[in-house]
Design an enzyme around this catalytic site. Structure first.
Site, PDB file in Angstrom:
ATOM      1  NE  ARG A  71      99.881 -27.055  75.859  1.00 47.01           N
ATOM      2  CZ  ARG A  71      99.077 -25.861  76.469  1.00 47.01           C
ATOM      3  NH1 ARG A  71      99.292 -25.567  77.548  1.00 47.01           N
ATOM      4  NH2 ARG A  71      97.992 -25.312  75.722  1.00 47.01           N
ATOM      5  NE  ARG A 140     100.573 -23.339  82.272  1.00 49.59           N
ATOM      6  CZ  ARG A 140      99.604 -23.263  81.300  1.00 49.59           C
ATOM      7  NH1 ARG A 140      99.794 -23.331  80.044  1.00 49.59           N
ATOM      8  NH2 ARG A 140      98.505 -22.979  81.562  1.00 49.59           N
ATOM      9  CE  LYS A 204      97.701 -19.702  80.518  1.00 49.36           C
ATOM     10  NZ  LYS A 204      97.264 -19.686  79.207  1.00 49.36           N
ATOM     11  CB  CYS A 427      96.349 -20.306  68.035  1.00 54.25           C
ATOM     12  SG  CYS A 427      94.710 -19.953  67.667  1.00 54.25           S
ATOM     13  CB  CYS A 433      90.640 -23.854  70.987  1.00 56.92           C
ATOM     14  SG  CYS A 433      90.886 -22.654  72.410  1.00 56.92           S
ATOM     15  CB  CYS A 472      89.930 -16.230  70.855  1.00 58.85           C
ATOM     16  SG  CYS A 472      91.195 -16.756  72.123  1.00 58.85           S
ATOM     17  CB  CYS A 476      97.353 -19.693  71.660  1.00 63.32           C
ATOM     18  SG  CYS A 476      96.679 -19.673  73.065  1.00 63.32           S
TER      19      CYS A 476
HETATM   20 FE1  SRM Z   1      97.460 -20.732  74.699  1.00 59.73          FE
HETATM   21  C1  SRM Z   1      94.699 -21.154  76.616  1.00 59.73           C
HETATM   22  C2  SRM Z   1      96.640 -23.383  73.061  1.00 59.73           C
HETATM   23  C3  SRM Z   1     100.694 -20.931  73.617  1.00 59.73           C
HETATM   24  C4  SRM Z   1      97.897 -17.510  75.868  1.00 59.73           C
HETATM   25  N1  SRM Z   1      95.788 -22.074  74.669  1.00 59.73           N
HETATM   26  C5  SRM Z   1      94.799 -22.020  75.684  1.00 59.73           C
HETATM   27  C6  SRM Z   1      93.991 -23.306  75.540  1.00 59.73           C
HETATM   28  C7  SRM Z   1      94.571 -24.433  76.550  1.00 59.73           C
HETATM   29  C8  SRM Z   1      92.651 -23.180  75.774  1.00 59.73           C
HETATM   30  C9  SRM Z   1      91.766 -23.157  76.891  1.00 59.73           C
HETATM   31  O1  SRM Z   1      92.331 -22.665  77.974  1.00 59.73           O
HETATM   32  O2  SRM Z   1      90.662 -24.190  76.861  1.00 59.73           O
HETATM   33  C10 SRM Z   1      94.289 -23.826  73.993  1.00 59.73           C
HETATM   34  C11 SRM Z   1      94.223 -25.237  73.580  1.00 59.73           C
HETATM   35  C12 SRM Z   1      93.703 -25.369  72.168  1.00 59.73           C
HETATM   36  C13 SRM Z   1      93.827 -26.740  71.773  1.00 59.73           C
HETATM   37  O3  SRM Z   1      92.764 -27.242  71.611  1.00 59.73           O
HETATM   38  O4  SRM Z   1      95.002 -27.389  71.533  1.00 59.73           O
HETATM   39  C14 SRM Z   1      95.669 -23.145  73.976  1.00 59.73           C
HETATM   40  N2  SRM Z   1      98.249 -21.799  73.588  1.00 59.73           N
HETATM   41  C15 SRM Z   1      97.996 -22.964  72.939  1.00 59.73           C
HETATM   42  C16 SRM Z   1      98.983 -23.683  71.871  1.00 59.73           C
HETATM   43  C17 SRM Z   1      98.771 -24.950  71.587  1.00 59.73           C
HETATM   44  C18 SRM Z   1      98.822 -22.817  70.631  1.00 59.73           C
HETATM   45  C19 SRM Z   1      99.544 -23.346  69.464  1.00 59.73           C
HETATM   46  O5  SRM Z   1      98.909 -23.027  68.334  1.00 59.73           O
HETATM   47  O6  SRM Z   1     100.650 -23.562  69.354  1.00 59.73           O
HETATM   48  C20 SRM Z   1     100.174 -23.254  72.631  1.00 59.73           C
HETATM   49  C21 SRM Z   1     100.711 -24.291  73.700  1.00 59.73           C
HETATM   50  C22 SRM Z   1     101.914 -23.914  74.401  1.00 59.73           C
HETATM   51  C23 SRM Z   1     102.486 -24.724  75.043  1.00 59.73           C
HETATM   52  O7  SRM Z   1     103.196 -25.753  74.643  1.00 59.73           O
HETATM   53  O8  SRM Z   1     102.596 -24.870  76.331  1.00 59.73           O
HETATM   54  C24 SRM Z   1      99.807 -21.872  73.472  1.00 59.73           C
HETATM   55  N3  SRM Z   1      99.046 -19.575  74.925  1.00 59.73           N
HETATM   56  C25 SRM Z   1     100.374 -19.941  74.215  1.00 59.73           C
HETATM   57  C26 SRM Z   1     100.822 -18.637  74.210  1.00 59.73           C
HETATM   58  C27 SRM Z   1     102.182 -18.305  73.328  1.00 59.73           C
HETATM   59  C28 SRM Z   1     103.674 -18.614  74.447  1.00 59.73           C
HETATM   60  O9  SRM Z   1     103.363 -18.987  75.481  1.00 59.73           O
HETATM   61  O10 SRM Z   1     104.416 -18.257  73.893  1.00 59.73           O
HETATM   62  C29 SRM Z   1     100.394 -17.615  74.778  1.00 59.73           C
HETATM   63  C30 SRM Z   1     100.409 -16.141  74.838  1.00 59.73           C
HETATM   64  C31 SRM Z   1     101.471 -15.862  76.093  1.00 59.73           C
HETATM   65  C32 SRM Z   1     101.029 -15.569  77.363  1.00 59.73           C
HETATM   66  O11 SRM Z   1     100.634 -16.508  78.009  1.00 59.73           O
HETATM   67  O12 SRM Z   1     100.587 -14.602  77.627  1.00 59.73           O
HETATM   68  C33 SRM Z   1      98.826 -18.327  75.271  1.00 59.73           C
HETATM   69  N4  SRM Z   1      96.419 -19.561  76.020  1.00 59.73           N
HETATM   70  C34 SRM Z   1      96.767 -18.122  76.486  1.00 59.73           C
HETATM   71  C35 SRM Z   1      95.613 -17.610  77.129  1.00 59.73           C
HETATM   72  C36 SRM Z   1      95.647 -16.050  77.863  1.00 59.73           C
HETATM   73  C37 SRM Z   1      96.435 -16.093  78.967  1.00 59.73           C
HETATM   74  C38 SRM Z   1      96.139 -14.771  79.589  1.00 59.73           C
HETATM   75  O13 SRM Z   1      97.140 -14.175  80.042  1.00 59.73           O
HETATM   76  O14 SRM Z   1      95.057 -13.938  79.430  1.00 59.73           O
HETATM   77  C39 SRM Z   1      94.657 -18.860  77.241  1.00 59.73           C
HETATM   78  C40 SRM Z   1      93.328 -18.455  77.943  1.00 59.73           C
HETATM   79  C41 SRM Z   1      93.449 -19.011  79.342  1.00 59.73           C
HETATM   80  O15 SRM Z   1      94.690 -19.067  80.032  1.00 59.73           O
HETATM   81  O16 SRM Z   1      92.639 -18.504  80.050  1.00 59.73           O
HETATM   82  C42 SRM Z   1      95.283 -19.880  76.550  1.00 59.73           C
HETATM   83 FE1  SF4 Z   2      92.193 -20.948  71.652  1.00 59.54          FE
HETATM   84 FE2  SF4 Z   2      92.346 -18.542  71.560  1.00 59.54          FE
HETATM   85 FE3  SF4 Z   2      94.544 -19.790  72.141  1.00 59.54          FE
HETATM   86 FE4  SF4 Z   2      93.755 -19.916  69.693  1.00 59.54          FE
HETATM   87  S1  SF4 Z   2      94.405 -18.135  70.861  1.00 59.54           S
HETATM   88  S2  SF4 Z   2      94.328 -21.470  70.820  1.00 59.54           S
HETATM   89  S3  SF4 Z   2      91.379 -19.633  69.844  1.00 59.54           S
HETATM   90  S4  SF4 Z   2      92.689 -19.941  73.290  1.00 59.54           S
END
Ligand code: SRM
Ligand code: SF4
Length: 574
Positions: A71, A140, A204, A427, A433, A472, A476
């Site tokens: 990323r 981030r 994060k 997402c 993922c 899930c 995201c």
């Molecule tokens: Fe996310 C984890 C993809 C934005 C909340 N996110 C992940 C991971 C890294 C899975 C992992 O931990 O093994 C995913 C990788 C998937 C892949 O194969 O690429 C993933 N998140 C993404 C992306 C690529 C989704 C997309 O389709 O665009 C976004 C990348 C953002 C970036 O460039 O930095 C992405 N993730 C978000 C957002 C939206 C936002 O930030 O506006 C959220 C919700 C906002 C928030 O953080 O509360 C988000 N991602 C999570 C979470 C839940 C965090 C929590 O508070 O519980 C996880 C799981 C974790 O961190 O344990 C997670």
């Molecule tokens: Fe993966 Fe869940 Fe984030 Fe989708 S919402 S990219 S399934 S961690």
């Protein structure tokens, strides 16, 4: 064998170095050690495996098909055409021939194998970009409004996103030593980090800068936000400050929940960095370091109380916040097509399917954007809604860009014939993922196509209904802010969530749990029918569902202070 905690791994990592150098050089496995997999995130990359072939590899007694997602850190999501061409070359040389625009305004590469990882990081550096802090328990990628109408203010806001990002980068030089072969200095591994210390943040931390009336960054989903406030002269007077937004939740665990940020006050521009630093410090010192599921700033705020957190922030910053100023958001989406900026240059916003840029039969998007990058002299802006702005085009160049857009099926009619499909987000989910429970990105086109006849039947083809799909409950694609959202539960099964607004200011609610596609369509059809028949002029779907009493308010607090007063947009005179 039990693994050390993430807290211990961070503290003992010698400034995020761990054994990454040795692990990367080990030719026997495509994987990194458990500890290094945690640390490598801080360098902007995740170890994954191809889940489509996981079972087959297990049957063949092979290790999983390990690969890495990388990323980029790109505050505000702005790239030059030269950078675009370099990113494209990286995607086709080292990754899976696609660029993926994320919901945080940057690019991800997927499918990079371990022995290509360092070369890929070096190629990213050669494009004057980096991946520092794109993942991990740190600040981030910082979001900045991409609204193309306000050229001068866009530049200003972009600069704020950049400043917030730079201010909160970790001080360790590990990145430069490990990936760029830079020399070790005398204090390597012992560098003082006044912001993060040795244990970094509990979790994060996400920041965003919004410019009303457009909330295209979904400011209330961020841990910390700055909402630009216009002064009497049409310039930047300062910012309303928001804290405590977050989407992540876990199925069946009421202690986890999505939460919208609170608006806590106003600061002048020269105090914005100090108040951001204060929010980060309070979370660093008071966030939960035992239970990672409960370690986000939103839970710290709910545990300590908002007033207590604000007082601690003010004490850290050394000043009091002023009362919040009125503001008003009209929507949280992107406006597609051409608009003329205030500097006379033109900006074209294109809808990308879940942000994925690849060459597919009939939609050669990767090639098309490469050809555009070859002739474009402005910039590319990726949006937090997974879309793309070809920005800064002189009027005389529009025709040429239009021709390339059309020739490569990048125009909105291709693949996204309904307004719902054009604005939808999904997402990544499967196959990369590790946490995905159901499909999201790969399912969105099918699902949107299934909805098309339903929408047509009720005359809703151009109704801007906001759909978001997540594989899930981590959220995201910020699904809890979708007027309609599917949140993955199991293969082919989703929770259907309904009733968020279109401004990013109201969360949706669970409507049906763990249902199949057929059941989802069956649940939606009568709602579309009623919406078509009973809506008021300009009433949006989510608002209608509430007015008609068809959905309840969420069981958890939705904290946003909504001021209904129409306030001037930045750039407009007050
Ligand atoms: Fe996310 C984890 C993809 C934005 C909340 N996110 C992940 C991971 C890294 C899975 C992992 O931990 O093994 C995913 C990788 C998937 C892949 O194969 O690429 C993933 N998140 C993404 C992306 C690529 C989704 C997309 O389709 O665009 C976004 C990348 C953002 C970036 O460039 O930095 C992405 N993730 C978000 C957002 C939206 C936002 O930030 O506006 C959220 C919700 C906002 C928030 O953080 O509360 C988000 N991602 C999570 C979470 C839940 C965090 C929590 O508070 O519980 C996880 C799981 C974790 O961190 O344990 C997670
Ligand atoms: Fe993966 Fe869940 Fe984030 Fe989708 S919402 S990219 S399934 S961690």
């Amino acid at each position: 064998m039990s693994h050390p905690s993430v807290e211990d791994i961070k503290i003992n990592s010698r400034g995020l170095r761990g054994t990454l150098l040795e692990g990367l050089a080990d030719p026997v496995t495509g994987s990194l050690s458990f500890e290094d997999q945690r640390l490598v995130k801080f360098h902007g990359t995740y170890q994954q495996d191809d889940r489509d072939i996981r079972d087959e590899r297990r049957r063949q007694k092979l290790e999983p098909a390990h690969q890495f997602m990388i990323r980029i850190r790109a505050p505000g999501g702005v790239f030059t055409p030269e950078q675009w061409l370099k990113l494209d070359a990286i995607a086709t040389t080292h990754a899976n021939h696609s660029l993926r625009v994320t919901t945080r305004q940057t690019f991800q590469f997927h499918g990079v194998i371990k022995r290509e990882l360092k070369a890929t990081m070096q190629a990213i550096h050669a494009a004057a970009l980096d991946t520092i802090s794109a993942c991990g328990d740190v600040n981030r990628n910082v979001l900045g409004a991409s609204n193309p109408l306000q050229s001068r203010l866009h530049a200003e806001v972009h600069e704020w996103a950049r400043r917030l990002s730079l201010e909160f980068l970790p001080r360790t030089r590990a990145y430069y030593e490990i990936w760029l072969d830079q020399e070790k200095l005398a204090d390597s591994g012992e560098e003082e980090d006044p912001v993060y210390g040795k244990a970094y943040l509990p979790r994060k931390f996400k920041m965003a800068v919004a410019v009303p009336p457009v909330n295209d960054v979904d400011i209330f989903a961020n841990d910390f936000g700055l909402v630009a406030v216009v002064g009497d002269d049409g310039g930047l007077a300062g910012f309303n400050v928001t804290i405590g937004g977050g989407m992540g939740a876990a199925h069946g665990d009421a202690k986890t929940y999505p939460r919208l940020a609170d608006v806590i006050g106003f600061v002048a521009p020269d105090r914005a960095i100090a108040i951001a630093a204060a929010a980060l410090a309070v979370q660093r010192d008071h966030g939960d370091r035992v239970e990672r599921k409960h370690a986000r700033f939103k839970y710290t705020i709910d545990d300590l109380g908002l007033d207590a957190v604000v007082s601690k922030m003010e004490a850290h910053a050394g000043f009091h916040l002023e009362p919040a100023r009125p503001f008003h958001f009209e929507h949280n989406g992107d406006r597609f097509g051409w608009v003329e900026g205030e500097d006379g240059r033109w900006h074209l916003t294109l809808s990308l399917p879940s942000g994925r840029i690849a060459d597919r039969p009939g939609t050669p998007h990767l090639t098309g954007l490469r050809e555009i990058a070859n002739v474009h002299r402005g910039e590319f802006r990726v949006t937090a809604n997974q879309n793309l702005v070809i920005a800064g085009v002189p009027a005389g160049e529009r025709k040429r860009i239009d021709a390339l857009v059309h020739a490569h099926a990048l125009d909105r009619e291709n693949g996204a014939p309904t307004a719902l499909a054009r604005t939808a987000m999904a997402c990544v989910a499967l196959p990369t993922c590790a946490l995905a429970m159901a499909e999201a990105e790969r399912y969105l086109p099918d699902f949107a196509a299934k909805l098309e006849p339903l929408l047509d039947r009720h005359g809703l083809r151009e109704a801007p209904i906001l759909l978001r799909i997540s594989g899930c409950p981590n959220g995201c694609s910020r699904p809890y802010l979708g007027e309609i959202a599917l949140v993955g539960k199991a293969p082919g099964r989703y929770n259907l969530m309904l009733g968020a607004d279109h401004r990013g200011q109201r969360l949706n609610t669970l409507y049906r749990e763990n249902i199949t596609e057929g059941e989802i369509l069956e649940a939606l059809e009568p709602l579309f029918a009623r919406y078509a028949g009973e809506r008021e002029p300009d009433e949006r779907f989510g608002d209608f569902l509430h007015r008609a009493g068809l959905v309840a308010l969420p069981p958890y607090p939705t904290h946003v202070l909504v001021d209904p007063v129409r306030t001037p947009a930045l750039g407009e005179a007050a």
